[in-house]
Design a protein around this motif. Structure first.
Motif, short mmCIF file in Angstrom:
data_model
loop_
_atom_site.label_atom_id
_atom_site.label_comp_id
_atom_site.label_asym_id
_atom_site.label_seq_id
_atom_site.Cartn_x
_atom_site.Cartn_y
_atom_site.Cartn_z
N GLY A 195 0.79 -1.23 0.00
CA GLY A 195 0.00 0.00 0.00
C GLY A 195 0.82 1.28 0.00
N LEU A 196 2.07 1.20 -0.44
CA LEU A 196 2.90 2.40 -0.47
C LEU A 196 2.60 3.21 -1.72
CD1 LEU A 196 6.41 1.04 0.62
CD2 LEU A 196 4.63 2.03 2.04
N ASN A 197 2.68 4.54 -1.60
CA ASN A 197 2.52 5.38 -2.78
C ASN A 197 3.86 5.55 -3.46
OD1 ASN A 197 3.93 7.56 -1.56
ND2 ASN A 197 2.05 8.24 -0.56
N CYS A 198 3.85 6.25 -4.61
CA CYS A 198 5.07 6.35 -5.43
C CYS A 198 6.18 7.10 -4.70
CB CYS A 198 4.75 7.02 -6.76
SG CYS A 198 3.78 5.94 -7.84
N VAL A 199 5.84 8.09 -3.88
CA VAL A 199 6.86 8.82 -3.12
C VAL A 199 7.55 7.89 -2.14
CG1 VAL A 199 7.22 10.70 -1.48
CG2 VAL A 199 5.63 11.02 -3.38
N GLU A 200 6.77 7.09 -1.44
CA GLU A 200 7.33 6.15 -0.46
C GLU A 200 8.15 5.06 -1.15
OE1 GLU A 200 3.75 6.50 2.85
OE2 GLU A 200 3.52 5.16 1.13
N ILE A 201 7.65 4.56 -2.27
CA ILE A 201 8.38 3.53 -3.01
C ILE A 201 9.71 4.10 -3.50
CG2 ILE A 201 8.39 2.07 -5.08
CD1 ILE A 201 5.31 1.92 -4.76
N ALA A 202 9.69 5.33 -3.99
CA ALA A 202 10.92 5.96 -4.49
C ALA A 202 11.98 6.02 -3.40
CB ALA A 202 10.61 7.36 -5.01
#
Length: 182
Positions: free
Chosen positions: A144-151
């Motif tokens: 459930g991570l968003n793209c900012v967190e994944i980055a």
């Protein structure tokens, strides 16, 4: 289900306790998907939070987003280290073990068979993707991570993660649509 232990009021306000309360369940879920046993997942989660205790003072000066990214990065690295240790011992790879679709009594045998076949196709398509694309899919849909967190976790720019996620999903759609034509 993974259960969090109860904390006293004093412990609830310490940085490790707060981070544990916020992220332990999701981190545990992430680790469970990457190891073969619940006990291994619990051990890896413990290692993540022991690392947090060792770095508590440096993390206290960081923002909440940086703390979260640090935790996810440590969890990811602990999983990688775990698999490196397994490979050295020449054991089987738990990623090769596909989970079975749970039979629902409301489904007919034909529907269950079709569902298993669809799952098998999707699983094989995902397995054919490069490891980095698989990881981004796992972090986005599994954790459930968003793209900012994944980055922050994979150490790439947000735009690169968005592009990778979009292209990966388009590739999977194309593969899934074309599965009967091969």
């Amino acid at each position: 289900m993974f259960r969090r232990p109860a904390f006293s009021q004093e412990e609830q306000y310490s940085l490790p306790a707060c981070l544990y309360q916020r992220y332990a369940v999701k981190l545990f879920s992430y680790v469970c998907r990457h190891v073969s046993t619940r006990e291994d997942a619990e051990d890896l989660l413990l290692e993540v939070f022991l690392a947090l205790l060792e770095h508590e003072h440096t993390l206290a000066a960081r923002s909440e987003d940086e703390q979260r990214a640090w935790l996810w990065t440590v969890a990811r690295n602990k999983v990688i280290d775990f698999h490196k240790r397994l490979a050295r011992r020449q054991q089987t790879n738990p990623f090769q073990q596909a989970s079975e679709v749970v039979d629902d009594e409301r489904n007919t045998p034909e529907a269950v068979l079709l569902q298993k076949e669809d799952y098998h196709h999707l699983h094989s398509f995902v397995q054919s993707l490069p490891a980095k694309q698989q990881e981004v899919l796992q972090l986005h849909f599994g954790c459930g991570l968003n793209c900012v967190e994944i980055a922050a976790v994979v150490r790439k720019r947000e735009g690169a993660v968005r592009t990778m996620l979009s292209r990966t999903l388009n590739r999977l759609r194309t593969m899934y649509r074309n599965r009967g034509t091969n």
